[in-house]
Enzyme design. Structure first.
Site, PDB file in Angstrom:
ATOM      1  N   VAL A 279      16.848   9.729 -22.333  1.00 24.41           N
ATOM      2  CA  VAL A 279      16.462   8.320 -22.322  1.00 24.41           C
ATOM      3  C   VAL A 279      17.671   7.446 -22.028  1.00 24.41           C
ATOM      4  O   VAL A 279      17.602   6.464 -21.275  1.00 24.41           O
ATOM      5  CB  VAL A 279      15.798   7.924 -23.656  1.00 24.41           C
ATOM      6  CG1 VAL A 279      15.610   6.415 -23.731  1.00 24.41           C
ATOM      7  CG2 VAL A 279      14.458   8.622 -23.817  1.00 24.41           C
ATOM      8  N   ILE A 282      18.765   7.210 -18.292  1.00 27.97           N
ATOM      9  CA  ILE A 282      17.874   6.566 -17.325  1.00 27.97           C
ATOM     10  C   ILE A 282      17.593   5.117 -17.724  1.00 27.97           C
ATOM     11  O   ILE A 282      17.059   4.867 -18.802  1.00 27.97           O
ATOM     12  CB  ILE A 282      16.530   7.326 -17.229  1.00 27.97           C
ATOM     13  CG1 ILE A 282      16.780   8.782 -16.837  1.00 27.97           C
ATOM     14  CG2 ILE A 282      15.600   6.659 -16.236  1.00 27.97           C
ATOM     15  CD1 ILE A 282      15.589   9.675 -17.009  1.00 27.97           C
ATOM     16  N   GLU A 284      15.268   2.742 -17.883  1.00 31.26           N
ATOM     17  CA  GLU A 284      13.817   2.722 -17.660  1.00 31.26           C
ATOM     18  C   GLU A 284      13.332   1.432 -17.021  1.00 31.26           C
ATOM     19  O   GLU A 284      12.378   1.432 -16.230  1.00 31.26           O
ATOM     20  CB  GLU A 284      13.061   2.908 -18.991  1.00 31.26           C
ATOM     21  CG  GLU A 284      13.266   4.249 -19.636  1.00 31.26           C
ATOM     22  CD  GLU A 284      14.554   4.330 -20.449  1.00 31.26           C
ATOM     23  OE1 GLU A 284      14.875   5.424 -20.911  1.00 31.26           O
ATOM     24  OE2 GLU A 284      15.237   3.294 -20.597  1.00 31.26           O
ATOM     25  N   ASP A 326      11.152 -12.483  20.022  1.00 32.32           N
ATOM     26  CA  ASP A 326      10.272 -12.794  21.136  1.00 32.32           C
ATOM     27  C   ASP A 326      10.660 -14.180  21.658  1.00 32.32           C
ATOM     28  O   ASP A 326      11.070 -15.040  20.886  1.00 32.32           O
ATOM     29  CB  ASP A 326       8.822 -12.782  20.640  1.00 32.32           C
ATOM     30  CG  ASP A 326       7.839 -12.987  21.768  1.00 32.32           C
ATOM     31  OD1 ASP A 326       7.983 -12.323  22.799  1.00 32.32           O
ATOM     32  OD2 ASP A 326       6.924 -13.814  21.600  1.00 32.32           O
ATOM     33  N   ASP A 611       4.917 -13.367  17.694  1.00 33.31           N
ATOM     34  CA  ASP A 611       3.692 -14.047  17.302  1.00 33.31           C
ATOM     35  C   ASP A 611       2.438 -13.440  17.911  1.00 33.31           C
ATOM     36  O   ASP A 611       1.337 -13.708  17.460  1.00 33.31           O
ATOM     37  CB  ASP A 611       3.755 -15.531  17.674  1.00 33.31           C
ATOM     38  CG  ASP A 611       3.995 -15.761  19.162  1.00 33.31           C
ATOM     39  OD1 ASP A 611       4.148 -14.757  19.894  1.00 33.31           O
ATOM     40  OD2 ASP A 611       4.017 -16.920  19.592  1.00 33.31           O
ATOM     41  N   ASP A 615       3.318  -8.005  19.848  1.00 33.55           N
ATOM     42  CA  ASP A 615       4.489  -7.851  18.980  1.00 33.55           C
ATOM     43  C   ASP A 615       4.220  -6.977  17.749  1.00 33.55           C
ATOM     44  O   ASP A 615       5.151  -6.521  17.102  1.00 33.55           O
ATOM     45  CB  ASP A 615       4.969  -9.230  18.491  1.00 33.55           C
ATOM     46  CG  ASP A 615       5.424 -10.118  19.622  1.00 33.55           C
ATOM     47  OD1 ASP A 615       6.107  -9.605  20.520  1.00 33.55           O
ATOM     48  OD2 ASP A 615       5.082 -11.312  19.614  1.00 33.55           O
ATOM     49  N   ASN A 705      17.074  -0.562 -23.720  1.00 32.74           N
ATOM     50  CA  ASN A 705      16.875  -0.475 -22.267  1.00 32.74           C
ATOM     51  C   ASN A 705      15.727  -1.337 -21.762  1.00 32.74           C
ATOM     52  O   ASN A 705      15.768  -1.875 -20.658  1.00 32.74           O
ATOM     53  CB  ASN A 705      16.608   0.989 -21.863  1.00 32.74           C
ATOM     54  CG  ASN A 705      17.871   1.828 -21.934  1.00 32.74           C
ATOM     55  OD1 ASN A 705      18.945   1.323 -22.248  1.00 32.74           O
ATOM     56  ND2 ASN A 705      17.749   3.111 -21.658  1.00 32.74           N
TER      57      ASN A 705
END
Length: 887
Positions: A279, A282, A284, A326, A611, A615, A705
């Site tokens: 625990v 990590i 959490e 574009d 647009d 695309d 945590n």
């Protein structure tokens, strides 16, 4: 390919008759063979499948194992809290994923509801889904094309194809053309019509050659359906971090088990310790915190006129080093505009036109009267070129409605694509003016005189040379050139064929879809920030280069390449040359995907803006796709990660700035959480290694945590941004998250761990009555003394981490330099966290759940001093950092 076949060949291939069309039986057979004329979509994931997909992570596996072991060992509260963590993370992930891809649905809506076809010699209006290859389709102005067609007849037919090809203006179509070769760009296939494009003028008849997924739109749908690697750099790094943390957690658990066996500890106790270490290793809350910080970034983006559809896009913006844009509607205004004129023998900008000069005024009146478009404040209809001419008149307070009331149209010769001319006859007092406009090459052949400086003179070779030079000058700058000519008749009763003879040239105008005014500055800022702008457009090469030159994208024509050239290049050749190309012209949707893929192959983080329907595949392929909110199609919006509310290229730059600051804040959050977790590991590891009792219970670590760490981590996620962030180059996505922070991370983790152990030892000695310096940790502790000691360690671990969050705001600047209260959320989180910690150890029910003891005033004195040490020591270190940077 049907553009390179004759009409007869196409009709024969599909067994269709242009007079009668298909029979009902033929259409049914073909529908059975080819299916309905509609786009297909893949089956969406079920809710259960999405849930289990969220659990497919090594960190989650370790947490599940820890929860199961905790439950088996009777540590129910630990197991419940871990389960809540897992469910929260999975729920957040499902919410994001359930914002299903809507691009294909939008593409399906583009299909027209009705189509006019010939069946058994009769014209029938049928649902477009029932169209089959070989059907004879009738197209007229205002009607969408129901499938891909090879034209067999066309009368002045113009098709709006901008959403598919990027072409700025409607395209003239010609059924009689047979185009040689196989590499003809879509925009140049003038004998073809494509599904979902719009007829704006004239009429035509075509034979259906492709339906459903076989159309050009269908090809785009297939590309949208392809799975692409859409993980962002941060997601990849967090996944990699998760693996390292998981492996590290398992290694530490195994090491502790070996230590426990060697120390002949109880196996049950070692299982609890292993859970505690897993625990501790990590963080959490990390996935949920990163998601929440990104979500808060999304809210900031909305204020910058950018809607983020996918949360990781906020982070990706910070590392973008190439923007593929574009042209039409993105870099330009998507509105044809008259920019230059030639009259009186002089070439000038349109805003220098003098309405008091007879020639200048007559030029505008010609272009407005010889015009079929309409223009009002609320409505503009007609061909974009003609609308642009009306706009030029409006800019000089000459309005078409008013002008036509004064100079009524008596007769006309409509525009014809072969003549490329249009003529009207308008009444001027007792005379009749023939007003003709059109392509300068055709018009000049009909002119015998020119109106120059108030005089009508014969067109000499020199005058003709000057006129053509002015026309070429405008063409070289990618302007579309139109000429205006007139003559005066005493009577309107003349032969229509004689109207376009012996004309007097008034002048020329040049027009273009101009760049957005603010885009040039934005591109310049991008350049200073290490971000390269690349233009990708369906327009012609010279037009694209002129716009690119105007915007300072490139001044070198060798950096411009066409789609035809692109087709001849292999992927390897394109990859080798891609870094030196700044403009891609006359490209297809497949080209855009190919370009983005090549740029990404060089390790670039690519943003694609656009647009149109064309695309959408490249928007999806790019690291971050940006669609236009006003002019953008639903397809483009659905495929994009971000949508610009105001269609402003400059908004992208503002979003990138925000993205960079958000990433910096996320990095602060990650470093903060990991330094805190390292402190937890060191406290547990050293205690077990030294043979001491466990200083922290699994539920203590989970609480810290999930709650105590989470509040300041979130507050760091909204830390005020660095105003100079755009002065730096984009970060290298390959760089470690811990670049420049590794030592700081380890030292602060070590400091928090040692301070936690110090509190544990002080508590144990104080409540056991042990006054000896050695051994450091007293043996044979009573259960009450151990609980006191664990409570002090728990509080110091929690509060020291809260205080440590102040250090994370800046690597060198003192918290007092940047302002203790400049991040009020962080101060609030620290105060609230301390109150929560006090609440847990003073409320009997909670104290019983957490196995903690209430603390005395003396205990709080020790705890406060130890908890403030991270701030004090970091402030001292920052003094040396600042002095060394000055030196």
């Amino acid at each position: 390919m049907f553009f390179n076949k004759t009409i007869e060949q196409v009709l024969e291939e599909f067994g269709s008759n242009p007079i009668t069309g298909l029979s009902q039986n033929q259409s049914e057979v073909k529908r059975e063979k080819f299916g309905l004329n509609q786009l297909t979509t893949k089956k969406p994931k079920t809710l259960i499948a999405m849930f289990f997909a969220q659990l497919n992570d090594i960190l989650i596996y370790i947490l599940i194992a820890a929860a199961v072991i905790s439950a088996l060992l009777g540590e129910t509260s630990d197991a419940i809290i871990i389960a809540i963590v897992i469910i929260i993370n999975a729920t957040v992930g499902i919410i994001q994923e359930s914002k299903a891809e809507k691009a294909l649905d939008a593409l399906k809506k583009l299909s027209t509801p009705k189509a006019i076809v010939k069946r058994d010699g009769q014209l029938n209006e049928i649902p477009s889904e029932e169209v089959v290859p070989g059907d004879i389709i009738i197209i007229d102005a205002g009607r969408y094309v129901p499938c891909d067609l090879r034209l067999i007849e066309a009368a002045n037919l113009k098709i709006e194809e901008s959403t598919l090809t990027g072409e700025s203006v409607p395209v003239d179509k010609d059924a009689s053309l047979v185009l040689p070769g196989e590499d003809i760009p879509l925009g140049d296939q003038k004998n073809m019509l494509f599904m979902s494009t719009l007829a704006t003028y004239g009429r035509g008849v075509g034979i259906a050659v492709s339906t459903g997924m076989d159309t050009q739109i269908g090809k785009i749908a297939k590309m949208l359906d392809e799975k692409v690697d859409d993980e962002t750099p941060l997601q990849k790094k967090l996944a990699q971090l998760g693996k390292y943390l998981g492996i590290g957690a398992l290694f530490i658990c195994a090491l502790m088990f070996i230590v426990g066996v060697l120390q002949k500890r109880d196996l049950f106790e070692m299982l609890l310790v292993s859970i505690s270490l897993a625990v501790a290793a990590i963080p959490e809350g990390l996935p949920a915190i990163v998601t929440i910080v990104l979500a808060m970034g999304v809210q900031k983006m909305i204020k910058e006129n950018a809607i983020v559809r996918k949360l990781p896009a906020v982070e990706t913006l910070g590392s973008v080093n190439i923007i593929c844009s574009d042209k039409t509607g993105t870099l330009t205004q998507n509105k044809m505009t008259v920019t230059k004129f030639y009259a009186d023998g002089k070439l000038g900008a349109i805003d220098s036109l003098n309405i008091n000069h007879t020639e200048h005024k007559l030029l505008l009146e010609n272009l407005i009267l010889c015009n079929d478009a309409t223009y009002s404040e609320n409505s503009k209809t007609g061909d974009p070129t003609e609308i642009a001419l009306l706009q030029a008149g409006v800019d000089y307070s000459i309005f078409k409605d008013d002008l036509e009331k004064t100079h009524k149209r008596i007769d006309e010769i409509p525009f014809d694509s072969d003549r490329k001319l249009m003529t009207t006859v308008n009444k001027y007092d007792n005379d009749y003016y023939v007003m003709t406009k059109g392509a300068i090459d055709n018009l000049l052949n009909l002119c015998t005189k020119a109106y120059i400086k108030g005089n009508i003179i014969e067109i000499t070779p020199n005058i003709k040379k000057d006129i053509l030079a002015a026309s070429n000058n405008m063409s070289d700058n990618a302007l579309r050139v139109l000429g205006a000519a007139y003559k005066i008749l005493p009577s309107s009763h003349v032969e229509i064929d004689s109207l376009e003879r012996d004309l007097i040239l008034i002048g020329l105008v040049g027009m273009i879809d101009p760049p957005r005014l603010e885009v040039k500055d934005s591109i310049s800022l991008c350049m200073k920030s290490g971000i390269k702008t690349v233009m990708i457009t369906g327009d012609h090469q010279n037009t694209a280069f002129a716009i690119a030159k105007d915007l300072n994208i490139t001044n070198d024509s060798s950096e411009v390449i066409s789609g035809t050239e692109l087709d001849k290049m292999s992927d390897v050749e394109l990859n080798n040359r891609i870094e030196s190309i700044r403009v891609f012209a006359r490209v297809s949707p497949e080209h855009k995907v190919k370009i983005v893929r090549a740029l990404k192959s060089k390790g670039n983080i690519v943003s694609m803006t656009g647009d149109g329907v064309n695309d959408a595949p490249s928007l999806k392929m790019a690291d971050i796709g940006v669609a236009m909110g006003i002019t953008g199609t639903d397809v483009a919006k659905g495929a994009a990660d971000m949508i610009l509310i105001d269609d402003n290229f400059s908004t992208i730059v503002a979003a990138i700035k925000e993205g960079r600051n958000i990433f910096t804040n996320i990095k602060k959050t990650i470093i903060f959480l990991l330094s805190c977790n390292i402190g937890e590991i060191i406290a547990l590891f050293l205690a077990i290694l030294l043979g001491w009792a466990t200083p922290l219970r699994p539920i203590h670590i989970l609480w810290v945590n999930l709650i105590t760490d989470t509040l300041p981590a979130l507050a760091l996620g909204v830390d005020p941004g660095d105003p100079d962030v755009m002065k730096y180059k984009p970060r290298n996505p390959k760089d470690s998250l811990f670049k420049g922070e590794s030592l700081n991370l380890l030292l602060n983790g070590l400091l928090i761990g040692i301070l936690t152990l110090a509190a544990f030892v002080i508590g144990a000695k104080y409540y056991s009555g042990d006054t000896n310096l050695f051994p450091l940790f007293p043996g044979n502790l009573s259960e009450d003394a151990l609980k006191h000691a664990q409570t002090m360690a728990f509080v110091v671990l929690s509060v020291s981490q809260l205080v440590h969050s102040l250090n994370m705001r800046n690597e060198k600047k003192s918290i007092f330099q940047i302002g203790l209260f400049s991040n009020k959320y962080l101060i609030g989180a620290i105060v609230f966290g301390i109150l929560l910690q006090d609440f847990i150890i003073t409320v009997p029910f909670l104290a019983n759940v957490f196995s903690v003891h209430s603390l005395s005033l003396m205990d709080w004195s020790f705890v406060t001093i130890l908890s403030l040490m991270p701030l004090l020591l970091n402030e001292i270190v920052k003094i040396f950092k600042r002095s060394s940077s000055i030196i």
